[in-house]
Design an enzyme around this catalytic site. Structure first.
Site, PDB file in Angstrom:
ATOM      1  N   SER A 264      46.626  52.753  87.424  1.00  0.00           N
ATOM      2  CA  SER A 264      47.178  53.898  86.692  1.00  0.00           C
ATOM      3  C   SER A 264      46.040  54.730  86.117  1.00  0.00           C
ATOM      4  O   SER A 264      44.891  54.304  86.102  1.00  0.00           O
ATOM      5  CB  SER A 264      48.088  53.414  85.567  1.00  0.00           C
ATOM      6  OG  SER A 264      47.301  53.067  84.447  1.00  0.00           O
ATOM      7  N   LYS A 265      46.397  55.913  85.603  1.00  0.00           N
ATOM      8  CA  LYS A 265      45.336  56.788  85.114  1.00  0.00           C
ATOM      9  C   LYS A 265      44.617  56.186  83.904  1.00  0.00           C
ATOM     10  O   LYS A 265      43.462  56.488  83.656  1.00  0.00           O
ATOM     11  CB  LYS A 265      45.890  58.176  84.790  1.00  0.00           C
ATOM     12  CG  LYS A 265      46.956  58.208  83.729  1.00  0.00           C
ATOM     13  CD  LYS A 265      47.383  59.638  83.486  1.00  0.00           C
ATOM     14  CE  LYS A 265      48.430  59.670  82.391  1.00  0.00           C
ATOM     15  NZ  LYS A 265      48.903  60.998  82.094  1.00  0.00           N
ATOM     16  N   ARG A 266      45.295  55.298  83.187  1.00  0.00           N
ATOM     17  CA  ARG A 266      44.658  54.662  82.026  1.00  0.00           C
ATOM     18  C   ARG A 266      43.607  53.630  82.441  1.00  0.00           C
ATOM     19  O   ARG A 266      42.773  53.235  81.638  1.00  0.00           O
ATOM     20  CB  ARG A 266      45.702  53.970  81.146  1.00  0.00           C
ATOM     21  CG  ARG A 266      46.743  54.905  80.617  1.00  0.00           C
ATOM     22  CD  ARG A 266      46.316  55.546  79.289  1.00  0.00           C
ATOM     23  NE  ARG A 266      47.219  56.620  78.948  1.00  0.00           N
ATOM     24  CZ  ARG A 266      46.841  57.876  78.708  1.00  0.00           C
ATOM     25  NH1 ARG A 266      45.576  58.220  78.758  1.00  0.00           N
ATOM     26  NH2 ARG A 266      47.727  58.794  78.401  1.00  0.00           N
ATOM     27  N   ASP A 267      43.706  53.167  83.678  1.00  0.00           N
ATOM     28  CA  ASP A 267      42.760  52.147  84.131  1.00  0.00           C
ATOM     29  C   ASP A 267      41.343  52.680  84.237  1.00  0.00           C
ATOM     30  O   ASP A 267      40.382  51.918  84.240  1.00  0.00           O
ATOM     31  CB  ASP A 267      43.198  51.563  85.482  1.00  0.00           C
ATOM     32  CG  ASP A 267      44.449  50.708  85.337  1.00  0.00           C
ATOM     33  OD1 ASP A 267      44.602  50.092  84.266  1.00  0.00           O
ATOM     34  OD2 ASP A 267      45.270  50.684  86.264  1.00  0.00           O
TER      35      ASP A 267
END
Ligand code: GLU
Length: 516
Positions: A264-267
């Site tokens: 995900s973009k948070r990763d």
């Protein structure tokens, strides 16, 4: 040119384009090139609540950076435009109407508040509400209200949506190029909204209408769209377009670097890696991201890495230029299994590309990274530095980080070798050699090497008597690039200065050793 092969990349401008979206674009691109077809960029911006200004230009800039060219699109034009769904708004209503008239869709008058209340009741019972073939019977729609009541509501301008009437007890078969036959039971599908209260189509209606009108032959997209495909197939059937329906290919998920779950973009922040192609300035810091470009990746390496994220050529070859990928790519070698986003592999690809790339080109690419550090040097100097450093790093900025000593004084001297081998008496020979080198008519690597060899021979010395100390004095380490290349780049004055700065530091290490 094969006019029958028409593919589209259809991002929604709801934020920066995630690396998974870039892979989707790339696979569309490669298939089109392989088949001699047409590649279309279509901006799916019907969801006005999720619209993010700047996202469309971000998408276009990312694709440009990566060198993927489109044949039709918002800024290119083409015979099937407009290519932004918001500019096609007037087109969709009639298809929704046709579906209503044919009994495949219906008006739903339930207010948002009413549906929220029902949803909450279901949640209290630990159930999930779905607007479907069962629940629709209890709700306010043109299937439950009398024709008269419906007419009055429509004429008085009551807000409504149009929903797909999913038939009961049927099966929908998807023949997916990647996943084979996938069957969905219609009893598990909800009555998706096709036209919203604001008159805008939802993704589902717009997507099907546009794929049809734009004569799309293949839909290549992420696996998360597979469940929606069942609805899409029903729409093709109800609109009478089943014969020309595109072929579907759903790409495998991209998994986190540790293989656990979807990337995900948070990763990006979590693993300290880029998950976007280029940087994005969000409203607050946690929504701002650096991309592969800012991490110092070369676009060709990113493409090569992404190509292998869910596809392989069936041979041992890993390094492929874009053109080679265009030739080798086939849909049948896309894998079903999720692909791990292995950042080390991305770095490895980049290193291979750095090594292959011409030094002058690297010099040019290095310029912004050097400037960011405040190093005011010429492109020519950066070209020389790139040549010396490219085999020792994975990404471009590492050249100016690890090789900082090409731009500023040595920060620290590796002590181990000094401790073991330094002796203040060595200074005499080093200075004498340096003077001989300074006086050469041409301060150039090969000449420096020949002259050094002559000096060592004449004085009965070995390489080990001068090399390591010279190198540490110039770069702080014995692991840097070849000594004579470094000398040539730094020049006589700087070399002399560094020797004279290093000697007292070396002597200090020697003194410390003898006192301890
Ligand atoms: N607009 C959808 C997206 O954002 C496109 C999905 C599709 O390709 O059909 O991914």
């Amino acid at each position: 040119m094969n006019e029958k092969i028409r593919l589209r990349f259809a991002p929604s401008p709801t934020g920066p384009l995630h690396i998974g979206g870039v892979r989707t674009a790339l696979y569309n691109y490669l298939f089109v090139k392989k088949m001699g077809g047409t590649l279309i960029l279509r901006i799916e911006d019907t969801d006005q609540e999720r619209y993010v200004p700047g996202a469309e230009s971000y998408i276009i800039e990312s694709l440009q950076w990566l060198g993927m060219n489109f044949d039709e699109g918002p800024e290119i034009g083409g015979d099937f435009g407009p290519y932004r769904q918001s500019e096609r708004k007037s087109l969709y209503g009639k298809y929704a109407q046709q579906l209503v008239d044919d009994g495949h869709a219906y008006y739903a008058f339930d207010t948002k508040e009413a549906l929220d209340a029902i949803r909450a009741e279901y949640e209290d019972r630990k159930e999930t509400f779905r607007y479907d073939g069962i629940t629709r019977k209890q709700l306010k729609n043109s299937l439950t209200l009398s024709a008269e009541a419906v007419k009055i509501r429509l004429e008085s301008g009551s807000p409504y949506t149009i929903r797909l009437k999913v038939p009961r007890d049927e099966e929908v078969l998807i023949n997916d190029v990647v996943r084979g036959e996938v069957v969905f039971r219609t009893n598990e599908l909800d009555d998706r909204i096709l036209l919203k209260g604001d008159g805008m189509p939802t993704y589902h209606l717009a997507n099907i209408v546009d794929d049809h009108l734009m004569k799309i032959s293949h839909v290549v997209r992420g696996e998360e769209w597979l469940p929606s495909t069942a609805h899409h197939i029903l729409l093709y059937r109800f609109l009478g377009w089943e014969d020309t329906m595109p072929q579907f290919a759903h790409l495998p998920l991209i998994l986190r670097p540790n293989g656990k779950g979807k990337l995900s973009k948070r990763d990006g922040a979590k693993f300290g890696i880029p998950v976007f192609p280029i940087s994005w300035e969000g409203e607050n810091p946690e929504d701002s991201f650096e991309g592969f470009r800012e991490f110092g990746f070369m676009s060709e390496a990113v493409l090569n890495f992404l190509a292998f994220l869910g596809w392989n050529p069936g041979t041992e070859q890993e390094i492929f230029s874009l053109q080679e990928l265009e030739e080798a790519f086939t849909l049948d070698r896309i894998s079903k299994a999720g692909a791990r986003f292995d950042f080390e592999k991305a770095s490895w690809f980049n290193q291979q590309y750095l090594i292959q790339t011409d030094n002058a080109e690297l010099g040019k690419l290095l310029k912004p990274f050097a400037e960011e550090k405040g190093y005011g040097v010429t492109e020519q100097y950066l070209t020389a530095v790139a040549g010396m450093m490219k085999e020792r790093v994975n990404v471009l900025p590492e050249i100016v980080d690890t090789g900082y000593y090409f731009f500023e004084p040595v920060r620290e001297y590796e002590e181990k070798m000094i401790r073991k081998k330094w002796n203040p008496d060595r200074k005499t020979a080093l200075l004498a050699l340096n003077e001989q080198l300074e006086n050469l008519p041409d301060y150039q690597a090969e000449k420096l090497e020949t002259s050094t060899k002559e000096y060592l021979e004449a004085n009965g010395l070995g390489f080990g008597d001068v090399f390591p100390f010279y190198r540490i004095a110039l770069s702080g380490t014995t692991k840097g690039p070849a000594l004579f290349d470094m000398m040539e780049a730094l020049g006589t004055t700087e070399v002399k200065k560094r020797l004279l700065t290093a000697f007292p530091a070396f002597d200090e290490v020697f003194a410390k050793k003898n006192n301890s």
